[in-house]
Design a protein around this motif. Structure first.
Motif, PDB file in Angstrom:
ATOM      1  N   MET A 212       0.813  -1.214   0.000  1.00  0.00           N
ATOM      2  CA  MET A 212       0.000   0.000   0.000  1.00  0.00           C
ATOM      3  C   MET A 212       0.849   1.268   0.000  1.00  0.00           C
ATOM      4  O   MET A 212       0.365   2.350  -0.300  1.00  0.00           O
ATOM      5  N   ARG A 213       2.128   1.123   0.325  1.00  0.00           N
ATOM      6  CA  ARG A 213       3.029   2.283   0.299  1.00  0.00           C
ATOM      7  C   ARG A 213       3.692   2.467  -1.064  1.00  0.00           C
ATOM      8  O   ARG A 213       4.402   3.446  -1.283  1.00  0.00           O
ATOM      9  N   SER A 214       3.456   1.537  -1.973  1.00  0.00           N
ATOM     10  CA  SER A 214       4.138   1.555  -3.269  1.00  0.00           C
ATOM     11  C   SER A 214       3.362   2.337  -4.327  1.00  0.00           C
ATOM     12  O   SER A 214       2.177   2.088  -4.563  1.00  0.00           O
ATOM     13  N   THR A 215       4.046   3.268  -4.983  1.00  0.00           N
ATOM     14  CA  THR A 215       3.434   4.029  -6.075  1.00  0.00           C
ATOM     15  C   THR A 215       3.105   3.118  -7.250  1.00  0.00           C
ATOM     16  O   THR A 215       2.079   3.293  -7.922  1.00  0.00           O
ATOM     17  N   TRP A 218      -0.197   1.409  -6.570  1.00  0.00           N
ATOM     18  CA  TRP A 218      -1.338   2.312  -6.713  1.00  0.00           C
ATOM     19  C   TRP A 218      -1.619   2.640  -8.174  1.00  0.00           C
ATOM     20  O   TRP A 218      -2.771   2.852  -8.561  1.00  0.00           O
ATOM     21  N   GLU A 219      -0.592   2.655  -8.983  1.00  0.00           N
ATOM     22  CA  GLU A 219      -0.797   2.909 -10.410  1.00  0.00           C
ATOM     23  C   GLU A 219      -1.647   1.803 -11.034  1.00  0.00           C
ATOM     24  O   GLU A 219      -2.495   2.055 -11.894  1.00  0.00           O
ATOM     25  N   VAL A 220      -1.432   0.564 -10.584  1.00  0.00           N
ATOM     26  CA  VAL A 220      -2.237  -0.565 -11.069  1.00  0.00           C
ATOM     27  C   VAL A 220      -3.635  -0.527 -10.454  1.00  0.00           C
ATOM     28  O   VAL A 220      -4.644  -0.662 -11.150  1.00  0.00           O
ATOM     29  N   ILE A 231     -12.275   7.274  -6.124  1.00  0.00           N
ATOM     30  CA  ILE A 231     -12.614   8.595  -5.591  1.00  0.00           C
ATOM     31  C   ILE A 231     -12.292   8.675  -4.102  1.00  0.00           C
ATOM     32  O   ILE A 231     -11.812   9.702  -3.614  1.00  0.00           O
ATOM     33  N   GLN A 232     -12.502   7.585  -3.373  1.00  0.00           N
ATOM     34  CA  GLN A 232     -12.171   7.571  -1.946  1.00  0.00           C
ATOM     35  C   GLN A 232     -10.667   7.676  -1.707  1.00  0.00           C
ATOM     36  O   GLN A 232     -10.228   8.164  -0.666  1.00  0.00           O
ATOM     37  N   ASN A 233      -9.874   7.218  -2.673  1.00  0.00           N
ATOM     38  CA  ASN A 233      -8.408   7.243  -2.538  1.00  0.00           C
ATOM     39  C   ASN A 233      -7.785   8.250  -3.498  1.00  0.00           C
ATOM     40  O   ASN A 233      -6.685   8.044  -4.001  1.00  0.00           O
ATOM     41  N   ILE A 234      -8.484   9.347  -3.722  1.00  0.00           N
ATOM     42  CA  ILE A 234      -8.083  10.301  -4.755  1.00  0.00           C
ATOM     43  C   ILE A 234      -6.708  10.907  -4.499  1.00  0.00           C
ATOM     44  O   ILE A 234      -5.984  11.256  -5.440  1.00  0.00           O
ATOM     45  N   SER A 235      -6.302  11.036  -3.249  1.00  0.00           N
ATOM     46  CA  SER A 235      -5.008  11.658  -2.946  1.00  0.00           C
ATOM     47  C   SER A 235      -3.845  10.846  -3.503  1.00  0.00           C
ATOM     48  O   SER A 235      -2.754  11.390  -3.725  1.00  0.00           O
ATOM     49  N   LYS A 236      -4.058   9.551  -3.750  1.00  0.00           N
ATOM     50  CA  LYS A 236      -2.987   8.702  -4.279  1.00  0.00           C
ATOM     51  C   LYS A 236      -2.630   9.075  -5.717  1.00  0.00           C
ATOM     52  O   LYS A 236      -1.519   8.810  -6.175  1.00  0.00           O
ATOM     53  N   ILE A 237      -3.575   9.682  -6.442  1.00  0.00           N
ATOM     54  CA  ILE A 237      -3.309  10.055  -7.837  1.00  0.00           C
ATOM     55  C   ILE A 237      -2.211  11.106  -7.911  1.00  0.00           C
ATOM     56  O   ILE A 237      -1.433  11.142  -8.869  1.00  0.00           O
ATOM     57  N   ASP A 238      -2.133  11.957  -6.904  1.00  0.00           N
ATOM     58  CA  ASP A 238      -1.130  13.024  -6.902  1.00  0.00           C
ATOM     59  C   ASP A 238       0.292  12.476  -7.012  1.00  0.00           C
ATOM     60  O   ASP A 238       1.200  13.160  -7.483  1.00  0.00           O
ATOM     61  N   GLN A 239       0.494  11.221  -6.575  1.00  0.00           N
ATOM     62  CA  GLN A 239       1.838  10.640  -6.545  1.00  0.00           C
ATOM     63  C   GLN A 239       2.250  10.021  -7.888  1.00  0.00           C
ATOM     64  O   GLN A 239       3.408   9.675  -8.078  1.00  0.00           O
ATOM     65  N   LEU A 240       1.295   9.870  -8.799  1.00  0.00           N
ATOM     66  CA  LEU A 240       1.566   9.136 -10.035  1.00  0.00           C
ATOM     67  C   LEU A 240       2.101  10.038 -11.140  1.00  0.00           C
ATOM     68  O   LEU A 240       1.682  11.186 -11.285  1.00  0.00           O
ATOM     69  N   ASP A 241       3.009   9.480 -11.940  1.00  0.00           N
ATOM     70  CA  ASP A 241       3.545  10.220 -13.086  1.00  0.00           C
ATOM     71  C   ASP A 241       2.566  10.204 -14.253  1.00  0.00           C
ATOM     72  O   ASP A 241       2.402  11.196 -14.960  1.00  0.00           O
ATOM     73  N   MET A 270     -12.562  16.350  -4.172  1.00  0.00           N
ATOM     74  CA  MET A 270     -12.013  17.621  -4.657  1.00  0.00           C
ATOM     75  C   MET A 270     -11.294  18.383  -3.550  1.00  0.00           C
ATOM     76  O   MET A 270     -10.328  19.107  -3.796  1.00  0.00           O
ATOM     77  N   LYS A 271     -11.764  18.211  -2.323  1.00  0.00           N
ATOM     78  CA  LYS A 271     -11.145  18.904  -1.192  1.00  0.00           C
ATOM     79  C   LYS A 271      -9.877  18.197  -0.705  1.00  0.00           C
ATOM     80  O   LYS A 271      -9.105  18.763   0.058  1.00  0.00           O
ATOM     81  N   GLU A 272      -9.693  16.951  -1.140  1.00  0.00           N
ATOM     82  CA  GLU A 272      -8.574  16.159  -0.631  1.00  0.00           C
ATOM     83  C   GLU A 272      -7.380  16.106  -1.574  1.00  0.00           C
ATOM     84  O   GLU A 272      -6.329  15.587  -1.204  1.00  0.00           O
ATOM     85  N   THR A 273      -7.532  16.604  -2.791  1.00  0.00           N
ATOM     86  CA  THR A 273      -6.420  16.578  -3.737  1.00  0.00           C
ATOM     87  C   THR A 273      -5.850  17.977  -3.938  1.00  0.00           C
ATOM     88  O   THR A 273      -6.576  18.970  -3.885  1.00  0.00           O
ATOM     89  N   ASN A 274      -4.548  18.030  -4.190  1.00  0.00           N
ATOM     90  CA  ASN A 274      -3.882  19.306  -4.453  1.00  0.00           C
ATOM     91  C   ASN A 274      -3.510  19.464  -5.919  1.00  0.00           C
ATOM     92  O   ASN A 274      -2.972  20.497  -6.315  1.00  0.00           O
ATOM     93  N   ASP A 275      -3.790  18.434  -6.706  1.00  0.00           N
ATOM     94  CA  ASP A 275      -3.434  18.445  -8.126  1.00  0.00           C
ATOM     95  C   ASP A 275      -4.521  19.172  -8.923  1.00  0.00           C
ATOM     96  O   ASP A 275      -5.684  18.772  -8.914  1.00  0.00           O
TER      97      ASP A 275
END
Length: 460
Positions: A212-215, A218-220, A231-241, A270-275
């Motif tokens: 769960m700590r691996s980018t 999460w990409e998969v 949508i519940q894990n939207i903040s993880k998208i910020d880490q992906l290239d 929308m409130k949880e992502t910075n991208d």
């Protein structure tokens, strides 16, 4: 979450009727919270009335179709009765629940591996206490894995029939895949698990903390897990290239509709992502989700009566504000109800109509004005709206006792007009008349609040 136990509705031999209502509400999707129907069923199952108990356990498979639901049911049964109680009726009902998957065992394998624990309960506990007698070799295999682990399940003999042997092997390989991803402990092992995650379409609950700590993981995951989980894990998208495929999923009308994504869930994301790219895509997702809301020809008068608390958080750990919640509800009401519906507020006694030209809920928050006016103005608005609207929704931050006394004299329902009070702050003051089916009070706000209100106005 607090649950209140009141057995009065299931006494005097009316229990089977209550169970039927619970079952019907579950099957027709009328329940706003999944756990509510399960808790009500648990109350019936622990009734002293034998007919009620029998009806409740007979409805277990219908009300609790998912493996996570079963654990919730058992947890609530213990909560209602105040201790462990595994009588013959409960053991038989739970055993029948597991055996109901005999013709679709892979669903059971997936379900029991996705939910490890609910409260203090696991499927290992439940399977052991219910003394399940498997109806098929596949159920035996899965329960052996749940209770004794992978190595012991491998010792069971495979069916002789060729087709059954193939199905047996498929289930065993799936269980082994989950076992591998659960036991992954180091970053060096991650790369070897990617193909397993992709092949078996595993989800977050089937992963170890290291995965769960691996980018890479999460990409998969974000490309294959259900859209509501994305949508519940939207903040993880910020880490992906590479975000392209995931953003395309978020903008896909059909996927959003099939996943039945709630508009307010998108606002939370929308409130949880910075991208900024993700926020822009989510704004489009919100618009599509609002379009998916079933339209109605009911005429609404939505009154925003919140003052300086507009910027207050709905929950301490949640970035969403009361203003965001109001804007979300107002946007949905503006799009999904009668064209003559109104969204208004008051300042210095003057009525101001609020416009929501955009379906970007966060942008619409800027259109809100803090209320400044006497309670008598609100009362007058409700009195005047009674003859012109099908529903009056009053949004408050905290009602006073005076407010309750004022509204108790109204007789809603004369012209089928319904009154809904949404109180964003918890309070001891109850406005609703429990004997009046045309009044509804909501304390707090969740992703299902607007849907619940619209169903109430429709007469459900």
């Amino acid at each position: 979450m607090v649950y209140y136990t009141d057995f009065s509705l299931i006494s005097n031999d009316h229990g089977p009727e209550v169970v039927e209502i619970i079952k019907r509400a579950k099957l027709t999707g009328r329940g706003c919270q999944r756990q509510t129907a399960i808790y009500a069923l648990a109350m019936c199952a622990r009734s002293t009335e034998s007919s009620t108990k029998k009806a409740a356990y007979s409805a277990l498979q219908a009300v609790c179709p998912e493996p996570s639901d079963l654990l919730t049911f058992v947890m609530f049964c213990e909560m209602v009765s105040g201790g462990t109680g595994w009588g013959r009726a409960q053991r038989r009902a739970v055993s029948d629940w597991y055996n109901s998957f005999s013709d679709r065992p892979m669903e059971l394998a997936e379900g029991v591996t996705k939910v490890q624990k609910n409260g203090q309960w696991t499927h290992k506990d439940v399977a052991r206490l219910s003394h399940v007698k498997p109806d098929s070799p596949f159920i035996m295999l899965i329960l052996r894995y749940v209770t004794k682990g992978l190595n012991e399940s491998k010792k069971l003999p495979s069916p002789i029939d060729r087709d059954q042997a193939k199905q047996w092997q498929d289930i065993l390989q799936y269980l082994e895949a989950v076992n591998n991803t659960r036991q992954c402990t180091g970053s060096m092992e991650v790369q070897g698990k990617i193909d397993i995650i992709r092949k078996y379409r595993l989800e977050t609950s089937q992963m170890s903390a290291a995965l769960m700590r691996s980018t890479l993981v999460w990409e998969v995951l974000l490309n294959q897990i259900p859209l509501d989980l994305v949508i519940q894990n939207i903040s993880k998208i910020d880490q992906l290239d590479d975000q392209k495929t995931i953003l395309e999923r978020l903008g896909d009308v059909e996927q959003l509709q099939n996943a039945n994504v709630n508009p307010f869930a998108v606002v939370l994301a929308m409130k949880e992502t910075n991208d900024e790219n993700v926020k822009k895509t989510l704004a489009q997702s919100f618009e599509l989700c609002v379009r998916n809301v079933k339209p109605t020809d009911k005429k609404y008068s939505l009154v925003h009566w919140v003052g300086k608390e507009l910027d207050s958080k709905l929950q301490e750990k949640n970035p969403v504000t009361i203003g965001d919640a109001i804007a979300t509800m107002a946007t949905i009401i503006a799009r999904a109800t009668h064209r003559d519906s109104e969204i208004v507020t008051y300042t210095s006694g003057e009525k101001i109509k609020l416009e929501f030209p955009s379906t970007d809920a966060l942008a619409c928050t800027n259109n809100l004005i803090a209320v400044n006016g006497s309670l008598s103005v609100l009362v007058q608005h409700v009195e005047e709206a009674l003859d012109s609207f099908d529903a009056i929704i009053v949004l408050l931050s905290s009602p006073a006792e005076k407010f309750k006394q004022t509204f108790s004299r109204f007789h809603f329902g004369v012209g089928t007009t319904r009154l809904v009070i949404v109180n964003f702050a918890s309070s001891d003051v109850t406005v609703e008349d429990p004997k009046n089916p045309f009044m509804l009070e909501v304390v707090g706000f969740s992703v299902n609040t607007t849907e619940a209100i619209m169903r109430f106005v429709e007469g459900h």
